[in-house]
Scaffold this active site. Sequence first.
Site, PDB file in Angstrom:
ATOM      1  CG  ASP A  96      -2.223   0.692   1.039  1.00 34.05           C
ATOM      2  OD1 ASP A  96      -2.193   1.848   0.572  1.00 34.05           O
ATOM      3  OD2 ASP A  96      -3.279   0.128   1.355  1.00 34.05           O
TER       4      ASP A  96
ATOM      5  CG  ASP B  91      -7.915   1.077   1.505  1.00 35.45           C
ATOM      6  OD1 ASP B  91      -7.568   0.322   0.566  1.00 35.45           O
ATOM      7  OD2 ASP B  91      -7.481   2.233   1.626  1.00 35.45           O
ATOM      8  CB  ALA B  92      -8.017  -5.262   2.632  1.00 31.37           C
ATOM      9  CE  LYS B  93      -4.636   0.437  -1.677  1.00 29.82           C
ATOM     10  NZ  LYS B  93      -5.209   1.099  -0.511  1.00 29.82           N
ATOM     11  NE  ARG B  94      -5.848  -8.670   3.393  1.00 33.85           N
ATOM     12  CZ  ARG B  94      -5.559  -7.666   4.229  1.00 33.85           C
ATOM     13  NH1 ARG B  94      -4.994  -6.570   3.782  1.00 33.85           N
ATOM     14  NH2 ARG B  94      -5.790  -7.782   5.526  1.00 33.85           N
TER      15      ARG B  94
END
Lengths: 277, 277
Positions: A96, B91-94
Site C-alpha cells: 500500500d 481498504d485491504a489491497k488484497r
Amino acid sequence: MTRSELVAQIKAKKSFLCVGLDTDITKIPEHLLAEEDPIYTFNKAIIDATEDLCVAYKPNIAFYESYGIKGWQSLQKTWEALPKDCFSIADAKRGDIGNTSKMYATAFFDEKVSGLGFDSITIAPYMGNDSVTPFLEFENKWAIVLALTSNQGSKDFQNFENKENTQLFEYVIDKVNTWGSPENIMYVVGATRGEAFLKIREHAPEHFLLVPGVGAQGGSLQDVCQYGMNKDCGLLVNSTRGIIYASKGKDFAEKAREEAQKLQQEMEQELIKAGII
Amino acid sequence: MTRSELVAQIKAKKSFLCVGLDTDITKIPEHLLAEEDPIYTFNKAIIDATEDLCVAYKPNIAFYESYGIKGWQSLQKTWEALPKDCFSIADAKRGDIGNTSKMYATAFFDEKVSGLGFDSITIAPYMGNDSVTPFLEFENKWAIVLALTSNQGSKDFQNFENKENTQLFEYVIDKVNTWGSPENIMYVVGATRGEAFLKIREHAPEHFLLVPGVGAQGGSLQDVCQYGMNKDCGLLVNSTRGIIYASKGKDFAEKAREEAQKLQQEMEQELIKAGII
C-alpha cells in the site's frame, strides 16, 4: 533471520523445503474439530512432525483472516509455535502507500506492537517503491516480492511487455533490485514454468526465490533446481497440500512427515548434485 | 449495496464523500487513550459526527492489523458501528491465487464466518483473473481494483507501457472490465493527477472510481469532478487526515464534522453543476 543463517540451515538440514500452512477447517481431520482451536492444534502437529525436514513455514494469512478475530488468535498461536531455527513467512501479499505499508510491516514484523514477529512477508508490487521499502527498514527482515506467480491469472499482467520486449515481471525485478539487496529481498517465482527460471536468473542471479507450485499445482522440483538453483541454493520450495493434507485420518501428522521426507530426500540429492553440501 | 442504492444515497445526501478510518493511536486525542478501546471510541465519535455528510466509510485494514488480535477487535466493533445506509469499504489491497482470494472474500464479505460484512474491498491486480473474480461471486459486493494510485511509487509500474503505447493501468482496466461490470467493479484512481481522469474515463466511462488523494495528498476536488464525473456521479472521493485529525483536542469530532461539511458543500455544488441533483 539473516541470509547466512538461512543458508546454514539449508546445509544443516539438507533441505530447502518450506511447508505452507494454508489450514482450511474443512480439510483437516474430523477428530480435531472437537478441539478448542482445531486450526492451531492441526498446525502444531504438522510443525512437530516436519520441523527437522524443512527450513521454512509459510502460514497463508487469508486462511486465518477468514475466521476474523478467532482466526487471528489461531495465527498468533501458530506463529508462537514456529521453531526459531526455521525461516517464517507471512504469506500476506500486502502492499500500500508508504505510511500504510509501514503499518503492515508493524503487523507482521514488530512483535512488541502486534504480537507477531515473522522473518518475512510476501508483497504485491503494483503500487511501487513506497509500498515495498517500509518492509526493508526492519533489520534482518525480508520482503518477498511477487514476480512471476504460478496461478492461471499470472499471465494477465505479469507478461505485459514493453517496446524493448521486457515483460512486467522482469521490469519489476530490475526495479525492486535497486531498493534493497539479496540480503533482504526475495522474489516469488512459480514452479509451473521451469524454463522461466532461466530468465529470472538473468535478472536476479543472487536472490533467494520462494517457489510455490511444486506438487499440487504441477511444477517439477528437478526443473526448478536445474534452472533456478544458485551457489547458495537460492531456493525455498514450498509445498502445502501434498504435505498437510496427505491424510485426513488420525495419522495425518505421520503422513505429512512421510511426504515432507520424500521432498527433503529429493532436495538433498539436488544439493549434492550442485556441490552445495 | 447495489449501484442504484449507492447513487440514491449520493443524491439524498448531496455528497460523494468517503471518510477514511486510518486510525493511528499516536494521532488521536490524548484523552481517549484512557478508554478500553481508544481506536474504536475514536472511530465511533467520528462516525456519529459525519454520517449524514458522507456516503461511505473506508477503514484502512493495516491500521488495525498492526495491533494484532486487539486491532482486529477494534475493526470488528468499528464495522458494527458503520451505518447501514453508508457504503463500507475494507481498504485491504488484497489479491492472491483463486482459493486464497476466496478466503479473503470470506474474511471481509461473509459476516457469518468472519464477523465482517463489508460492501467492498480494495484489490491489487498483479496476480490477474483468479485473484479478482472470487470477490465478484458475492451478491451485491464489490471489488475495487487498483488502477492508478496517488502515491509516489505509482509511477514505477503503473505507467509501464507496451508497444501500442498502452500503459499498464489502462491495460488493467480493459482486462478487469471483462471480468465483471460497473455493478460490481470500481477502480482506485488517485486525485493527484486530475488530467489522468480523462484517460481513465476512456477506458471506464461508467464505473465508479474511488478517489484518494484529495486534501493531504494534494489533489483538487474540482479537477477530479471536471475530468472524472459521469452521469451517475461515478465518484467516491476519500478524505482521511483532513477530517479525522482536524483537531487533537476534545473537540475532535466537532472539527471533523466541520471539515466533512466543507467537502460535502463543495460536492453539492459539483453535483448541481453536473445536473445530477
